[in-house]
Scaffold this active site. Structure first.
Site, short mmCIF file in Angstrom:
data_model
loop_
_atom_site.label_atom_id
_atom_site.label_comp_id
_atom_site.label_asym_id
_atom_site.label_seq_id
_atom_site.Cartn_x
_atom_site.Cartn_y
_atom_site.Cartn_z
CG ASP A 1 -0.32 -0.05 2.43
OD1 ASP A 1 -0.79 0.72 3.50
OD2 ASP A 1 0.99 -0.27 2.62
CG ASP B 1 3.93 0.02 1.47
OD1 ASP B 1 3.86 0.97 2.39
OD2 ASP B 1 3.44 -1.18 1.78
CG ASN C 1 0.55 3.54 3.98
OD1 ASN C 1 0.49 3.45 5.29
ND2 ASN C 1 1.46 2.93 3.55
CB THR D 1 4.54 -4.47 3.01
OG1 THR D 1 4.21 -3.97 1.74
CG2 THR D 1 5.75 -5.26 3.06
CG PHE E 1 -1.85 1.90 9.48
CD1 PHE E 1 -1.66 1.09 8.07
CD2 PHE E 1 -2.66 2.77 9.56
CE1 PHE E 1 -2.49 1.75 7.13
CE2 PHE E 1 -3.57 3.09 8.57
CZ PHE E 1 -3.33 2.66 7.46
CG ASN E 2 0.34 -2.82 7.43
OD1 ASN E 2 -0.23 -1.58 7.03
ND2 ASN E 2 1.65 -3.12 7.49
CG HIS F 1 7.06 0.52 9.96
ND1 HIS F 1 7.36 0.30 11.10
CD2 HIS F 1 6.87 1.75 9.67
CE1 HIS F 1 6.96 1.25 11.58
NE2 HIS F 1 6.68 2.56 10.96
CG ASP F 2 5.99 -1.62 4.51
OD1 ASP F 2 5.37 -0.72 3.94
OD2 ASP F 2 5.51 -2.12 5.58
#
Ligand code: RIB
Ligand code: CA
Length: 324
Positions: free
Chosen positions: A16, A21, A46, A134, A176-177, A251-252
């Site tokens: 996303d 990402d 996102n 992700t 969040f995800n 993060h991703d």
């Protein structure tokens, strides 16, 4: 330098974009990456699906124009979570979902096939597929529900999401995800297949600091400029300001770093359950760290990262894009 993985299992990257990402894609699509990316599928998260799919095509086009992988098909998927209205994060990523780089409509086309149909088709066609989500897990969960037979064709799901020691980043108890689509996450974590999870516990240790950004800027190539643009944007300040982190958590990119060099991370075998309906704990990942539930410990939960090894990998990937 730790050795790069030589495994070439077929990969489906579900994302996303979102800057992290995007950086993960830039690493995975980098020249001679050793990764066999068969498709990029996109979910809302996102920002809206429409902007996330545009952003995915834009990043993939830029990577291809600068020597990265070409002709990776991109598919748009689900526009909203299974049951909840879509929650987005423009306050983090910007109104276009990709603050820090020039946004334009890419020429690289979107495939007509729905992402869920593409995931099902590719899992049936290929063996030992690795799914790498992700973003919210809506596409993955929908594919697993619609075609249970593909479970046996999936070697591993390597995902960014969840939190144990780091509590949450969208609510006090959810990442969040997982928060965006907890029903989808519950389907994925309950699926009878190996999961490898990069939660906030480890992504908050994979911080890109100003010194790292300066090292990337020194490369002075088109792709290093794209990366530093994102890493010097308002996006890069959000987590530092909110959580007091000493750098920007990418993060991703932990998923791609793992695919390239698994030994950069340390794992613990756990089982994970997801709270989907609680008004307070929606999206909470309940991680059985001490074998209390009797559930199968089928999930590798990343608990630590060789921080400099992670950054070395990122700069190595970006350096693989030619200077002209
Ligand atoms: O919580 C971080 C996750 O949410 C990352 O995947 C980021 O891109 C957003 O999707
Ligand atoms: Ca994401």
């Amino acid at each position: 330098m730790t050795k790069r993985s030589t495994e070439t299992r077929p990969l489906i990257l579900d994302c996303d974009p979102g800057q992290d990402d995007a950086i993960s894609l830039m690493m995975a699509l980098s020249p001679n990456s050793n990764l066999d990316v068969r498709a990029i599928t996109v979910t809302a998260g996102n920002t809206s699906l429409d902007k996330c799919q545009r952003n995915a095509r834009l990043i993939a086009e830029i990577c291809a124009q600068h020597g990265g992988a070409k002709d990776v098909p991109i598919f748009a998927g689900c526009t909203a979570p299974l049951h909840y209205p879509l929650a987005t994060a423009e306050e983090v990523h910007g109104v276009e979902g990709l603050d820090g780089i020039e946004i334009y409509e890419p020429a690289l086309p979107l495939q007509d096939e729905h992402a869920v149909d593409a995931i099902i088709r590719l899992c049936r066609e290929l063996d030992e597929v690795v799914l790498v989500p992700t973003g919210p897990l809506t596409n993955i969960a929908t594919a697993l529900t619609r075609a249970p037979d593909i479970t046996s064709k999936i070697a591993e799901i390597v995902l960014m999401g969840g939190a144990r020691s780091e509590a949450g980043n969208i609510t006090p108890s959810a990442e969040f995800n997982i928060y965006v689509d907890p029903h989808a996450a519950a389907i994925v974590f309950n699926a009878d297949l190996p999961k490898t999870v990069f939660a906030l516990d480890v992504t908050h240790k994979a911080l890109i600091k100003d010194t790292h950004v300066d090292q990337i800027a020194v490369l002075n190539t088109p792709m290093s400029k794209i990366l530093t643009g994102m890493l010097r944007s308002d996006y890069a300040e959000y987590d530092r300001a909110k959580f007091g982190t000493a750098g920007t958590p990418i993060h991703d990119a932990c998923t791609t770093a793992y695919l390239l060099r698994p030994d950069v991370f340390t794992f613990r075998d756990v089982s994970v359950q997801v709270e989907a309906d609680s008004p307070i704990a929606r999206g909470h990942t309940s991680v059985d760290y001490w074998q209390m539930t009797g559930r199968e410990m089928d999930t590798k939960w990343a608990i630590d990262v060789d921080h400099e090894g992670f950054f070395d990998l990122m700069i190595d990937c970006i350096s693989r894009y030619p200077a002209t």
